[in-house]
Design an enzyme around this catalytic site. Structure first.
Site, short mmCIF file in Angstrom:
data_model
loop_
_atom_site.label_atom_id
_atom_site.label_comp_id
_atom_site.label_asym_id
_atom_site.label_seq_id
_atom_site.Cartn_x
_atom_site.Cartn_y
_atom_site.Cartn_z
CB ALA A 25 -6.51 -9.64 1.24
CD GLN B 122 -13.22 1.21 5.01
OE1 GLN B 122 -14.18 1.64 4.37
NE2 GLN B 122 -12.30 1.99 5.53
NE ARG C 33 3.90 11.63 15.09
CZ ARG C 33 3.65 11.65 13.79
NH1 ARG C 33 2.42 11.56 13.36
NH2 ARG C 33 4.64 11.75 12.94
CG ASP D 2 -2.00 12.53 -0.56
OD1 ASP D 2 -2.54 12.99 0.44
OD2 ASP D 2 -1.43 11.41 -0.57
CG HIS E 88 -0.70 9.49 2.61
ND1 HIS E 88 -1.68 10.14 1.90
CD2 HIS E 88 -1.35 8.71 3.50
CE1 HIS E 88 -2.86 9.74 2.35
NE2 HIS E 88 -2.70 8.89 3.31
P1 NAX Z 1 -9.11 -1.98 7.49
O1 NAX Z 1 -8.89 -1.91 8.96
O2 NAX Z 1 -10.49 -2.06 6.95
O3 NAX Z 1 -8.32 -3.22 6.91
C1 NAX Z 1 -7.00 -3.49 7.24
C2 NAX Z 1 -6.83 -4.99 7.18
O4 NAX Z 1 -5.46 -5.26 7.35
C3 NAX Z 1 -7.57 -5.72 8.28
O5 NAX Z 1 -8.38 -6.74 7.71
C4 NAX Z 1 -6.45 -6.31 9.14
O6 NAX Z 1 -6.78 -7.59 9.68
C5 NAX Z 1 -5.32 -6.42 8.12
N1 NAX Z 1 -3.98 -6.43 8.70
C6 NAX Z 1 -3.50 -5.75 9.77
N2 NAX Z 1 -2.24 -6.06 10.02
C7 NAX Z 1 -1.87 -6.95 9.07
C8 NAX Z 1 -0.67 -7.65 8.81
N3 NAX Z 1 0.40 -7.51 9.60
N4 NAX Z 1 -0.64 -8.50 7.76
C9 NAX Z 1 -1.72 -8.66 6.98
N5 NAX Z 1 -2.89 -8.04 7.19
C10 NAX Z 1 -2.97 -7.18 8.22
O7 NAX Z 1 -8.32 -0.72 6.90
P2 NAX Z 1 -8.43 -0.07 5.44
O8 NAX Z 1 -9.49 0.94 5.44
O9 NAX Z 1 -8.47 -1.15 4.43
O10 NAX Z 1 -7.04 0.73 5.37
C11 NAX Z 1 -5.81 0.05 5.32
C12 NAX Z 1 -4.66 1.02 5.53
O11 NAX Z 1 -4.61 1.99 4.49
C13 NAX Z 1 -4.74 1.80 6.82
O12 NAX Z 1 -3.44 1.83 7.41
C14 NAX Z 1 -5.10 3.19 6.35
O13 NAX Z 1 -4.68 4.18 7.27
C15 NAX Z 1 -4.36 3.26 5.06
N6 NAX Z 1 -4.76 4.30 4.10
C16 NAX Z 1 -3.78 4.86 3.33
C17 NAX Z 1 -4.05 5.80 2.36
C18 NAX Z 1 -2.96 6.38 1.51
O14 NAX Z 1 -3.27 7.26 0.71
N7 NAX Z 1 -1.71 5.98 1.60
C19 NAX Z 1 -5.44 6.29 2.15
C20 NAX Z 1 -6.48 5.36 2.66
C21 NAX Z 1 -6.16 4.70 3.97
O15 NAX Z 1 -6.43 5.59 5.02
#
Ligand code: NAX
Length: 328
Positions: free
Chosen positions: A12, A15, A100, A161, A189
């Site tokens: 939460a 980004q 990976r 997508d 995805h």
């Molecule tokens: P950020 O790194 O800005 O934020 C992720 C947040 O998740 C961080 O604040 C982190 O502390 C928290 N977090 C990590 N592990 C956690 C857990 N076990 N429990 C609770 N919180 C946890 O990443 P952001 O840009 O917000 O992207 C989040 C995810 O969305 C990434 O994995 C990204 O690759 C994925 N995406 C997926 C997309 C899709 O279409 N399915 C597109 C956008 C994005 O790339």
């Protein structure tokens, strides 16, 4: 007034969270007459929890009329309590030198824990959307870790997508994006996804006929949609966030409130349709009604499409096999 719905969001303070939470609280996801309670999960880390408090201060300062409550959590067992909707956004990003395989395993660990927590405490009707990458495989792991919840409650986000494909088609045809129907995306995805406009229509006219350029499909459209995430990172220095949040809003909105007969794309556990093995978390064309999705049936798959579907399916099966040993 309606009973508030509990929406759990992980990651939460990240980004995507920063674009997502305000729109949920504003009623964009569940409707302008639907009060919501936000249950926000971040990792058990002082900086992350502090950042989450900051985001919550800003949400407070919006004075959203539909926001009926909000809480911060470091434990999924409290964050997911009675959740009606769970948006699993937080995931482990690929760090320097990480293979990976390491990435898959780090995320498998997170989504096993979160699947079990959903199984234990969420509403029996919880609608789960996994956004955190690798989204399809993470959703598969969460589903497999929650045996007492219906498998159909677990979905992965292909909607970004889908929306990217719609935007490219609108630009190519010069028609409004809202006029495009029967467009959808098959598969994972990832850059292997297959955006399929063979059935798409604009004002009742075939998009395929309007474009009439198979080379554009293969050489421009599919690579542009598939590599769009990378192009955004290249341009912005950060991965897609507001558009990802928007897609999550669209996905849950349509799942809960229905598409009124229109097609969209959801990553869902396969029921065996189109030869996709049962249980594989795969992007399909769906319609939704009364909180349930249904795969659009009876579409023919030509040789080119079958080839593309096989590529994205094989990638998913490989990911799934890579985490098999971690599932009980
Ligand atoms: P950020 O790194 O800005 O934020 C992720 C947040 O998740 C961080 O604040 C982190 O502390 C928290 N977090 C990590 N592990 C956690 C857990 N076990 N429990 C609770 N919180 C946890 O990443 P952001 O840009 O917000 O992207 C989040 C995810 O969305 C990434 O994995 C990204 O690759 C994925 N995406 C997926 C997309 C899709 O279409 N399915 C597109 C956008 C994005 O790339």
């Amino acid at each position: 007034a309606k009973t508030p719905m509990r929406v759990a969001v992980t990651g939460a303070a990240g980004q995507i969270g920063y674009s997502l939470l305000f729109r949920i609280a504003n009623g964009d996801m569940l409707g302008k007459d639907q009060p919501v309670i936000l249950q926000l999960l971040e990792i058990n880390d002082e900086r992350a929890q502090k950042a989450l408090k900051g985001v919550m201060m800003e949400i407070d300062d919006c004075a959203f009329p539909l926001l009926a409550g909000m809480s911060a959590h470091a434990d999924p067992l409290t964050a997911f309590k009675d959740a009606d909707v769970a948006l699993l956004v937080g995931a482990r990003p690929r760090g320097p030198g990480m293979e990976r395989k390491d990435l898959l395993e780090a995320n498998a660990q997170i989504f096993t824990v979160q699947g079990k927590a959903l199984d234990a405490v969420a509403s029996r009707n919880v609608k789960v959307l996994v956004v955190g990458n690798p989204a399809n495989t993470n959703a598969y792991i969460a589903m497999k870790s929650a045996p007492s919840l219906p498998a159909k409650n677990f979905t992965a986000m292909l909607r970004l997508d889908h929306n990217r494909a719609a935007s490219q088609i609108a630009a190519k045809t010069g028609k409004p994006v809202a006029s495009i129907e029967k467009l959808f995306v098959w598969g994972n995805h990832s850059p292997t996804m297959y955006a399929d406009y063979r059935y798409a229509e604009i004002d009742g006219q075939s998009v395929k006929t309007m474009i009439n350029d198979d080379a554009w499909n293969k050489d421009t459209f599919l690579p542009t949609v598939g590599k769009r995430g990378g192009a955004i990172i290249e341009a912005r220095g950060l991965s897609s966030a507001a558009s990802a949040a928007n897609a999550a809003i669209d996905h849950v909105h349509d799942w809960v409130l229905g598409t009124g007969g229109k097609w969209t794309t959801m990553g869902i556990p396969s029921d065996g349709s189109y030869g996709i093995p049962e249980g594989v978390m795969f992007g399909f064309p769906v319609t939704t009604e009364n909180g349930e999705y249904k795969i659009v049936q009876g579409l023919s798959v030509d040789a080119f499409s079958q080839e593309r579907i096989n590529i994205t399916l094989n990638e998913l099966l490989e990911e799934q096999n890579g985490v098999k040993h971690l599932l009980g």
